[in-house]
Design a protein around this motif. Structure first.
Motif, PDB file in Angstrom:
ATOM      1  N   MET A  71       0.828  -1.206   0.000  1.00  0.00           N
ATOM      2  CA  MET A  71       0.000   0.000   0.000  1.00  0.00           C
ATOM      3  C   MET A  71       0.865   1.259   0.000  1.00  0.00           C
ATOM      4  O   MET A  71       0.563   2.234  -0.672  1.00  0.00           O
ATOM      5  N   ASN A  72       1.946   1.211   0.782  1.00  0.00           N
ATOM      6  CA  ASN A  72       2.801   2.391   0.854  1.00  0.00           C
ATOM      7  C   ASN A  72       3.545   2.662  -0.442  1.00  0.00           C
ATOM      8  O   ASN A  72       3.962   3.787  -0.713  1.00  0.00           O
ATOM      9  N   THR A  73       3.747   1.618  -1.256  1.00  0.00           N
ATOM     10  CA  THR A  73       4.451   1.838  -2.509  1.00  0.00           C
ATOM     11  C   THR A  73       3.488   2.116  -3.651  1.00  0.00           C
ATOM     12  O   THR A  73       3.911   2.344  -4.777  1.00  0.00           O
ATOM     13  N   ASN A  74       2.183   2.084  -3.362  1.00  0.00           N
ATOM     14  CA  ASN A  74       1.193   2.310  -4.416  1.00  0.00           C
ATOM     15  C   ASN A  74       0.632   3.724  -4.269  1.00  0.00           C
ATOM     16  O   ASN A  74      -0.093   4.029  -3.323  1.00  0.00           O
ATOM     17  N   SER A  75       0.962   4.605  -5.212  1.00  0.00           N
ATOM     18  CA  SER A  75       0.613   6.013  -5.013  1.00  0.00           C
ATOM     19  C   SER A  75      -0.885   6.262  -5.104  1.00  0.00           C
ATOM     20  O   SER A  75      -1.390   7.176  -4.455  1.00  0.00           O
ATOM     21  N   SER A  76      -1.612   5.469  -5.890  1.00  0.00           N
ATOM     22  CA  SER A  76      -3.054   5.732  -5.935  1.00  0.00           C
ATOM     23  C   SER A  76      -3.710   5.319  -4.627  1.00  0.00           C
ATOM     24  O   SER A  76      -4.654   5.951  -4.163  1.00  0.00           O
ATOM     25  N   MET A  77      -3.181   4.262  -4.004  1.00  0.00           N
ATOM     26  CA  MET A  77      -3.693   3.862  -2.691  1.00  0.00           C
ATOM     27  C   MET A  77      -3.359   4.935  -1.655  1.00  0.00           C
ATOM     28  O   MET A  77      -4.186   5.276  -0.804  1.00  0.00           O
ATOM     29  N   ARG A  78      -2.139   5.464  -1.732  1.00  0.00           N
ATOM     30  CA  ARG A  78      -1.766   6.509  -0.780  1.00  0.00           C
ATOM     31  C   ARG A  78      -2.626   7.756  -0.975  1.00  0.00           C
ATOM     32  O   ARG A  78      -3.007   8.433  -0.029  1.00  0.00           O
ATOM     33  N   ALA A  79      -2.937   8.046  -2.253  1.00  0.00           N
ATOM     34  CA  ALA A  79      -3.771   9.219  -2.520  1.00  0.00           C
ATOM     35  C   ALA A  79      -5.148   9.052  -1.886  1.00  0.00           C
ATOM     36  O   ALA A  79      -5.722  10.006  -1.373  1.00  0.00           O
ATOM     37  N   MET A  80      -5.666   7.844  -1.917  1.00  0.00           N
ATOM     38  CA  MET A  80      -7.012   7.646  -1.368  1.00  0.00           C
ATOM     39  C   MET A  80      -7.011   7.577   0.145  1.00  0.00           C
ATOM     40  O   MET A  80      -7.879   8.150   0.797  1.00  0.00           O
ATOM     41  N   TYR A  81      -6.051   6.814   0.720  1.00  0.00           N
ATOM     42  CA  TYR A  81      -6.139   6.542   2.157  1.00  0.00           C
ATOM     43  C   TYR A  81      -5.012   7.166   2.966  1.00  0.00           C
ATOM     44  O   TYR A  81      -5.083   7.159   4.189  1.00  0.00           O
ATOM     45  N   GLY A  82      -3.970   7.641   2.328  1.00  0.00           N
ATOM     46  CA  GLY A  82      -2.803   8.102   3.075  1.00  0.00           C
ATOM     47  C   GLY A  82      -1.870   6.930   3.338  1.00  0.00           C
ATOM     48  O   GLY A  82      -2.160   5.787   2.989  1.00  0.00           O
ATOM     49  N   PRO A  83      -0.719   7.202   3.981  1.00  0.00           N
ATOM     50  CA  PRO A  83       0.277   6.157   4.219  1.00  0.00           C
ATOM     51  C   PRO A  83      -0.092   5.255   5.399  1.00  0.00           C
ATOM     52  O   PRO A  83      -0.869   5.648   6.268  1.00  0.00           O
ATOM     53  N   VAL A  84       0.485   4.043   5.429  1.00  0.00           N
ATOM     54  CA  VAL A  84       0.345   3.147   6.577  1.00  0.00           C
ATOM     55  C   VAL A  84       1.578   3.327   7.442  1.00  0.00           C
ATOM     56  O   VAL A  84       2.703   3.285   6.932  1.00  0.00           O
ATOM     57  N   PHE A  85       1.397   3.508   8.756  1.00  0.00           N
ATOM     58  CA  PHE A  85       2.546   3.800   9.603  1.00  0.00           C
ATOM     59  C   PHE A  85       3.034   2.607  10.406  1.00  0.00           C
ATOM     60  O   PHE A  85       4.106   2.622  10.956  1.00  0.00           O
ATOM     61  N   ASP A  86       2.205   1.570  10.494  1.00  0.00           N
ATOM     62  CA  ASP A  86       2.621   0.405  11.269  1.00  0.00           C
ATOM     63  C   ASP A  86       1.797  -0.784  10.789  1.00  0.00           C
ATOM     64  O   ASP A  86       0.770  -0.607  10.125  1.00  0.00           O
ATOM     65  N   ASP A  87       2.269  -2.012  11.120  1.00  0.00           N
ATOM     66  CA  ASP A  87       1.517  -3.166  10.645  1.00  0.00           C
ATOM     67  C   ASP A  87       0.592  -3.747  11.707  1.00  0.00           C
ATOM     68  O   ASP A  87       0.109  -4.860  11.565  1.00  0.00           O
TER      69      ASP A  87
END
Lengths: 536, 312
Positions: A71-87
């Motif tokens: 998810m963090n390497t997928n820019s469209s996912m980041r655009a929709m949800y923002g970054p993931v900070f922990d697992d």
């Protein structure tokens, strides 16, 4: 001294400015007794069901680390949800639902504040209320307190419900969501001082919310870790930067406090300087003779401002998203692992197409909100009794409704085309496929508009239910995919049936079926409208 | 004479509320017809059925010889309507709204429009939100009176919010519409002087049904005259006379009310005892209306009355 006790000088400032606030607060809570709990419950349930849903899909730590990475390497996912900070499950919950919950808290807050301030003044009810023992600042205070109650309850429910994932993280997350709500409550309080129309106040505040969302999306698509300045100037971006369940950054919550305080001061200053019912924008005289000659022309006159606003918004959002597209492809280029995945998916064009398809889908879901509000103008005209004299002239019901429906359904096509143009402009090439992809969204948008027409025509008391249907479609489209919601549930949303364009294969069947369905809904709604009593 | 409006046995209910309960209404072409009744009697509901906005549950309704539900649009070319509570679009000027309604009704007499604006002292350049209640009402009135090709005016409490001067202007235009242009006017109103001044005939409705209809002269006939008399001798047999109400005899002083058409017999009985002085108050419409309006409270008050008598 005692002789003077019976006379009193009017006190300037002081507590009398707030006289009656408690009563007004109770009145507001009483009036919102259905809308507010339902809204809060829906948002809270969405948030609280998230850890369980995520656990069933990503049960092991390894799976979660994997999804975090992809998810963090997928820019469209980041655009929709923002970054993931922990697992952790908590961090994944905050990532997946944080933006969504913040936007919904913001919309709830702006609706509450406008409803109890500008709406009251516009309808003239405020005049009667203010003629009683009600201080000058009481109405605005009561409205903001109502929003505070709503956001406070929501924050508590989230903090309590997610406590099993980590008490500190749950508290930080709940406060961030409530804080975002209050930022837009005070924003609405400012905007409501400038417009004489409650509708415009809601529209402008929503536009600010839209800008905040687009800024965060643009920021997050370009960088990971939420560090982009674009993300930092958006209150929606602050929510992810609190980093709930991932080493909470408590000081970010101070940003919410500061923004609420600053905006609150501005709102009170403005409110203290103007007369009741008035705004800072004086109304100018209009023409002595009119050129409006038909119900359709009237409908256009009433809706043209809104169409213009949505058009600008879609074009601008398109340009921003389009501009992010190149960067989306570049960024993945750094990571060998992701390049492999991308190449399996269809190479560089695969990643840009996936990004564009996600953005087009997002525009489509927002366009559904446009079409619903444009159709529900019919309901507004009817309940305000402005429709009655128009229908008492030589105007058939279908003609009357038709004008508004052309604007609603045609306007949806217009804003999607403009959104597509914006995307193509920002991206720099591929205008044809992008425009095509935008147009393919229309049958789903129209279907939701059709639901609104149907409800207004057949069961006008429940016409607002169209918002619920559009909201549910938005919800499914937004958080459904990552939860691996069963296809049968995803199929409930018209957007779930559409081909993923650009990049995917064009499928005519769902497009044609949805168009036909929309036509059936509109037809049935109009047939109902012809038969029923005009309310008012 | 042809009928502009005929309604018979009209029923309309909203859920459990029975708004109209067998209402009848006849309006002749070219007359000004007063439509009266207490608040909530069903006047506006009737008007909305006539305009094809509500669908009748049962009963026969004809307006200008057509069915107001089925032929709504065609009919509305010939009808101008003024609601009691005019809501305007906040961002449209009064002039724009007047012209819009003119076009939607099939034509506006521009000369009369200018005339009306002047006589009503209405500024057409102001926006909807800046008009006062009376001025919003004027916008709808100007649009209705300036409509060039209209046979029927339906006015639902049209003068609420107008000042007395404007009320006079309104009355002169209703007169003109009926007398010079031969338009039919259905006027719902609570202002009795206005009704008395303008209406050829009136219908009074209560609880969704018509309780009285006729010309003002006929209705006056139905009212009661109050009489106070001082007699030379004791009064005899007054209580047995038909049409006598509220009889109060104290020694030689008599106070009573009598149905105006039974007046003759009462006067005979009084003169038989020798009349020293006599005051007779002629019937007013107010009394008639109040009697009809109050029957609601009289019905429910009946049960409570004995109780209050006991406590006294």
């Amino acid at each position: 001294m005692t002789a003077l006790g019976s006379t009193y000088a009017p006190r300037v400032g002081g507590s009398r400015q707030l006289a009656g606030t408690g009563t007004l607060l109770r009145l507001a809570l009483r009036r919102d007794r259905v809308m507010m709990p339902v809204w809060i419950a829906v948002v809270a349930l969405m948030v609280l069901s998230m850890p369980g849903s995520l656990k069933s899909v990503y049960g092991t730590a390894a799976e979660r680390a994997d999804v975090m990475h992809s998810m963090n390497t997928n820019s469209s996912m980041r655009a929709m949800y923002g970054p993931v900070f922990d697992d952790s499950l908590g961090a994944l919950t905050a990532w997946r639902i944080g933006t969504f919950a913040a936007v919904f808290a913001a919309v709830l807050s702006l609706l509450i504040v406008v409803r109890h301030t500008r709406d009251e003044e516009e309808s003239g009810r405020q005049e009667l209320v203010s003629s009683a023992m009600v201080g000058r600042r009481a109405p605005l205070t009561a409205a903001l307190l109502t929003a505070l109650v709503a956001n406070g309850v929501l924050a508590l429910l989230i903090a309590g419900g997610l406590a099993s994932q980590g008490g500190a993280g749950a508290l930080a997350f709940g406060l961030a969501i409530g804080g975002a709500g209050m930022v837009f409550a005070t924003m609405a309080a400012i905007v409501a001082q400038f417009t004489e129309s409650a509708r415009l106040a809601r529209g402008l505040t929503s536009a600010v919310l839209g800008i905040a969302f687009v800024l965060r999306a643009a920021g997050d698509s370009g960088t990971d870790g939420g560090s982009s300045p674009l993300t930092w100037i958006s209150p929606i971006g602050w929510v992810e930067n609190v980093r709930a369940f991932a080493g909470e950054r408590w000081w970010v919550l101070l940003l919410f406090v500061a923004a609420v305080a600053a905006q609150g001061v501005v709102a009170y200053r403005l409110a203290g300087r103007r007369d009741i019912g008035m705004s800072f924008l004086p109304s100018r005289p209009g023409p002595a003779e009119g050129r409006l000659g038909s119900a359709g022309a009237l409908a256009w006159r009433l809706q043209r401002g809104s169409v213009l606003g949505w058009s600008i918004g879609f074009l601008a959002a398109g340009v921003v998203f389009g501009g992010m597209t190149e960067g989306a492809a570049d960024l993945v280029g750094d990571n060998q692992n992701t390049i492999d995945i991308i190449e399996r998916m269809g190479g560089q064009s695969g990643i840009t197409n996936a990004f564009l398809a996600t953005m087009v889908g997002m525009l489509g879901m927002v366009a559904a909100l446009y079409v619903v509000q444009a159709v529900l103008r019919l309901q507004g005209e009817e309940t305000s009794q402005r429709a009655e004299p128009v229908l008492a002239a030589a105007v058939g019901r279908l003609t009357w409704a038709g004008g508004h429906l052309v604007i609603a359904f045609g306007g949806a096509a217009l804003i999607m085309v403009l959104g597509g143009l914006g995307l193509a402009l920002g991206y720099g090439h591929d205008a044809g496929p992008i425009l095509g992809a935008c147009l393919v969204q229309l049958p789903a948008v129209w279907t939701l508009g059709g639901v609104a027409v149907l409800l207004h025509g057949v069961a006008s008391r429940w016409a607002v239910g169209a918002w619920g249907v559009a909201g549910a479609a938005l919800l499914l489209g937004w958080i459904g995919p990552a939860l691996k919601v069963p296809q049968s549930v995803m199929d409930l949303s018209p957007f779930g049936h559409l081909p993923k364009l650009p990049g995917g294969e064009m499928q005519w069947t769902p497009v044609l079926v949805l168009t036909a369905l929309a036509a059936v809904f509109v037809g049935a709604g109009l047939a109902g409208l012809r038969r029923r009593d005009v309310t008012g | 004479m042809t009928k502009a409006i005929t309604v018979s046995g009209l029923h309309k209910s909203f859920g459990r509320t029975h708004a109209l309960d067998g209402l009848d209404l006849d309006v002749e072409s070219g007359e000004v017809h007063g439509f009266l009744g207490p608040n909530g009697a069903g006047k506006s509901t009737t008007i909305r059925v006539l305009l094809g906005l509500l669908r009748a549950d049962s009963g026969a309704v004809q307006m200008l010889g057509r069915d107001p539900w089925a032929d709504a649009v065609e009919l509305h070319r010939k009808v101008a309507y003024v609601p009691g509570d005019v809501t305007l679009w906040r961002n449209l000027s009064g002039g724009e709204v007047i012209d819009l309604y003119g076009r939607l009704r099939g034509g506006l007499d521009t000369k009369r429009r200018a005339d009306l604006l002047e006589r009503f002292e209405l500024d057409p350049t102001k926006k909807g939100r800046t008009y006062s209640k009376g001025n919003r009402q004027k916008v709808a009135l100007v649009a209705a009176f300036a409509a060039s090709d209209v046979d029927l005016l339906i006015l639902d409490e049209p003068t609420s919010g107008l000042d007395p001067l404007m009320e006079e202007v309104f009355q002169s235009y209703v007169e003109e519409a009926a007398r010079e242009r031969g338009q039919t006017v259905l006027l719902s109103s609570h202002i009795l002087s206005e009704v008395e001044e303008l209406c050829d005939r009136v219908s009074i409705i209560r609880k969704g049904a018509t309780v009285e209809t006729g010309s003002l002269a006929q209705l006056r006939h139905l009212t009661r005259t109050s009489i106070t008399a001082e007699l030379a001798g004791a009064a005899h047999g007054l209580a047995e006379l038909p049409g006598v109400h509220d009889l109060d005899v104290q020694g030689h002083r008599v106070k009573l009310q009598v149905d105006t058409d039974k007046l003759d017999a009462v006067l005979r009985a009084l003169t038989a005892s020798g009349v020293r002085s006599l005051t007779s108050t002629p019937p007013t419409l107010e009394e008639l209306f109040l009697r009809h309006y109050q029957e609601d409270t009289a019905d429910t008050g009946g049960a409570a009355a004995p109780e209050s008598a006991v406590t006294r």
